[in-house]
Design a protein around this motif. Structure first.
Motif, PDB file in Angstrom:
ATOM      1  N   ARG A  17       0.848  -1.195   0.000  1.00 50.09           N
ATOM      2  CA  ARG A  17       0.000   0.000   0.000  1.00 50.09           C
ATOM      3  C   ARG A  17       0.887   1.251   0.000  1.00 50.09           C
ATOM      4  O   ARG A  17       0.841   2.050   0.900  1.00 50.09           O
ATOM      5  CB  ARG A  17      -0.917  -0.043   1.220  1.00 50.09           C
ATOM      6  N   LEU A  32      -2.139   6.690  -6.352  1.00 50.66           N
ATOM      7  CA  LEU A  32      -3.149   6.017  -5.546  1.00 50.66           C
ATOM      8  C   LEU A  32      -3.195   4.522  -5.769  1.00 50.66           C
ATOM      9  O   LEU A  32      -3.712   3.794  -4.951  1.00 50.66           O
ATOM     10  CB  LEU A  32      -4.533   6.607  -5.836  1.00 50.66           C
ATOM     11  N   SER A  77      -9.675   8.045  -3.020  1.00 43.70           N
ATOM     12  CA  SER A  77      -9.146   6.698  -2.876  1.00 43.70           C
ATOM     13  C   SER A  77      -9.470   5.894  -4.127  1.00 43.70           C
ATOM     14  O   SER A  77     -10.484   6.141  -4.783  1.00 43.70           O
ATOM     15  CB  SER A  77      -9.771   6.022  -1.642  1.00 43.70           C
ATOM     16  N   THR A 120     -13.666   7.864   2.264  1.00 40.06           N
ATOM     17  CA  THR A 120     -12.264   8.211   2.477  1.00 40.06           C
ATOM     18  C   THR A 120     -11.318   7.065   2.190  1.00 40.06           C
ATOM     19  O   THR A 120     -10.111   7.268   2.129  1.00 40.06           O
ATOM     20  CB  THR A 120     -12.048   8.682   3.923  1.00 40.06           C
ATOM     21  N   GLY A 121     -11.810   5.882   2.036  1.00 40.49           N
ATOM     22  CA  GLY A 121     -10.942   4.744   1.741  1.00 40.49           C
ATOM     23  C   GLY A 121     -11.712   3.648   1.055  1.00 40.49           C
ATOM     24  O   GLY A 121     -12.902   3.455   1.311  1.00 40.49           O
ATOM     25  N   ALA A 123     -11.062  -0.565  -0.402  1.00 39.74           N
ATOM     26  CA  ALA A 123     -10.173  -1.722  -0.499  1.00 39.74           C
ATOM     27  C   ALA A 123     -11.002  -2.954  -0.834  1.00 39.74           C
ATOM     28  O   ALA A 123     -12.106  -3.130  -0.309  1.00 39.74           O
ATOM     29  CB  ALA A 123      -9.425  -1.940   0.808  1.00 39.74           C
ATOM     30  N   ALA A 131     -15.294   0.131   2.393  1.00 41.53           N
ATOM     31  CA  ALA A 131     -15.104   1.584   2.395  1.00 41.53           C
ATOM     32  C   ALA A 131     -15.369   2.141   3.782  1.00 41.53           C
ATOM     33  O   ALA A 131     -16.048   1.516   4.606  1.00 41.53           O
ATOM     34  CB  ALA A 131     -16.053   2.235   1.391  1.00 41.53           C
ATOM     35  N   ARG A 134     -15.770   9.814   6.720  1.00 46.38           N
ATOM     36  CA  ARG A 134     -15.294  10.719   7.770  1.00 46.38           C
ATOM     37  C   ARG A 134     -16.236  10.765   8.974  1.00 46.38           C
ATOM     38  O   ARG A 134     -15.886  11.293  10.017  1.00 46.38           O
ATOM     39  CB  ARG A 134     -15.113  12.145   7.219  1.00 46.38           C
ATOM     40  N   TYR A 138     -18.518   2.320   8.258  1.00 44.27           N
ATOM     41  CA  TYR A 138     -17.792   1.481   7.318  1.00 44.27           C
ATOM     42  C   TYR A 138     -18.770   0.521   6.663  1.00 44.27           C
ATOM     43  O   TYR A 138     -19.740   0.080   7.264  1.00 44.27           O
ATOM     44  CB  TYR A 138     -16.579   0.793   7.945  1.00 44.27           C
ATOM     45  N   ASN A 159     -10.058   7.387   8.138  1.00 35.65           N
ATOM     46  CA  ASN A 159      -9.226   8.031   7.120  1.00 35.65           C
ATOM     47  C   ASN A 159      -8.939   7.131   5.936  1.00 35.65           C
ATOM     48  O   ASN A 159      -8.730   7.610   4.824  1.00 35.65           O
ATOM     49  CB  ASN A 159      -7.903   8.499   7.726  1.00 35.65           C
ATOM     50  N   ASP A 160      -8.892   5.820   6.164  1.00 31.37           N
ATOM     51  CA  ASP A 160      -8.601   4.884   5.086  1.00 31.37           C
ATOM     52  C   ASP A 160      -8.981   3.493   5.545  1.00 31.37           C
ATOM     53  O   ASP A 160      -9.140   3.245   6.739  1.00 31.37           O
ATOM     54  CB  ASP A 160      -7.113   4.922   4.713  1.00 31.37           C
ATOM     55  N   LEU A 162      -8.039  -0.783   4.667  1.00 29.86           N
ATOM     56  CA  LEU A 162      -7.022  -1.645   4.072  1.00 29.86           C
ATOM     57  C   LEU A 162      -7.394  -3.083   4.352  1.00 29.86           C
ATOM     58  O   LEU A 162      -7.857  -3.401   5.454  1.00 29.86           O
ATOM     59  CB  LEU A 162      -5.664  -1.304   4.702  1.00 29.86           C
TER      60      LEU A 162
END
Length: 185
Positions: A17, A32, A77, A120-121, A123, A131, A134, A138, A159-160, A162
């Motif tokens: 990443r 990205l 993202s 914001t993220g 994966a 995802a 903010r 999730y 924020n992200d 993974l």
């Protein structure tokens, strides 16, 4: 317990990443995604794609672009689908966009099930897309971001996100790194 994150420490190497910064044509460039064709966003505009390892970039085409408001579209993202590597989903300040040609062209996705349209993220875990936002929600999607299911919520901003193996990590603003199973209910 489903939807409840654990606070297990992150002890996995997350080398895949990588986020690099470069100065390109008087604007900062944030890489990205490292794919067969590197994808990046210029902080002042649309996504850029490189077919030569980042030596040069060409602006991606965007159809069905959100035109509300005066701000430009900018990527937050990107996630490449591991089971179909030509598919890339991008979270932007104006919603979710999807590419089926390695990022050369993006089209807006009419997403359902989200609290806000600014994620914001992103994966993938197989064909499941995860995802965060903010607000601290999730989500997961089994159809590349068209419909979303809320997996849970925390008090802090995310924020992200993974995925490493079968574990989903939420990188938060104040609660550290939270982990849970990367399954989509």
């Amino acid at each position: 317990m489903r939807g409840k994150p654990s606070s297990a420490p992150l002890n996995t190497t997350l080398a895949h990443r990588t986020v690099r910064h470069r100065l390109c044509a008087r604007s900062e460039l944030r890489v990205l995604a490292e794919m067969p064709s590197s994808l990046a966003t210029a902080l002042s505009g649309r996504p850029l794609v490189s077919s030569n390892g980042g030596t040069s970039y060409v602006q991606s085409a965007i159809s069905n672009e959100a035109t509300s408001g005066f701000s430009r579209i900018w990527g937050l993202s990107l996630a490449e689908k591991p089971t179909a590597t030509n598919v890339v989903v991008m979270a932007t300040n104006k919603g979710i966009y999807k590419s089926t040609d390695n990022g050369a062209n993006f089209a807006r996705v009419t997403a359902t099930g989200l609290v806000v349209n600014q994620l914001t993220g992103l994966a993938y875990n197989g064909s499941n897309l995860f995802a965060g936002d903010r607000i601290g929600n999730y989500f997961c999607s089994t159809n590349d971001g068209t419909s979303w299911t809320t997996k849970g919520a925390i008090v802090e901003a995310i924020n992200d996100v993974l995925v490493v193996g079968s574990t989903l990590y939420l990188l938060t603003d104040g609660a550290g790194v939270l982990s849970m199973s990367a399954t989509c209910p």
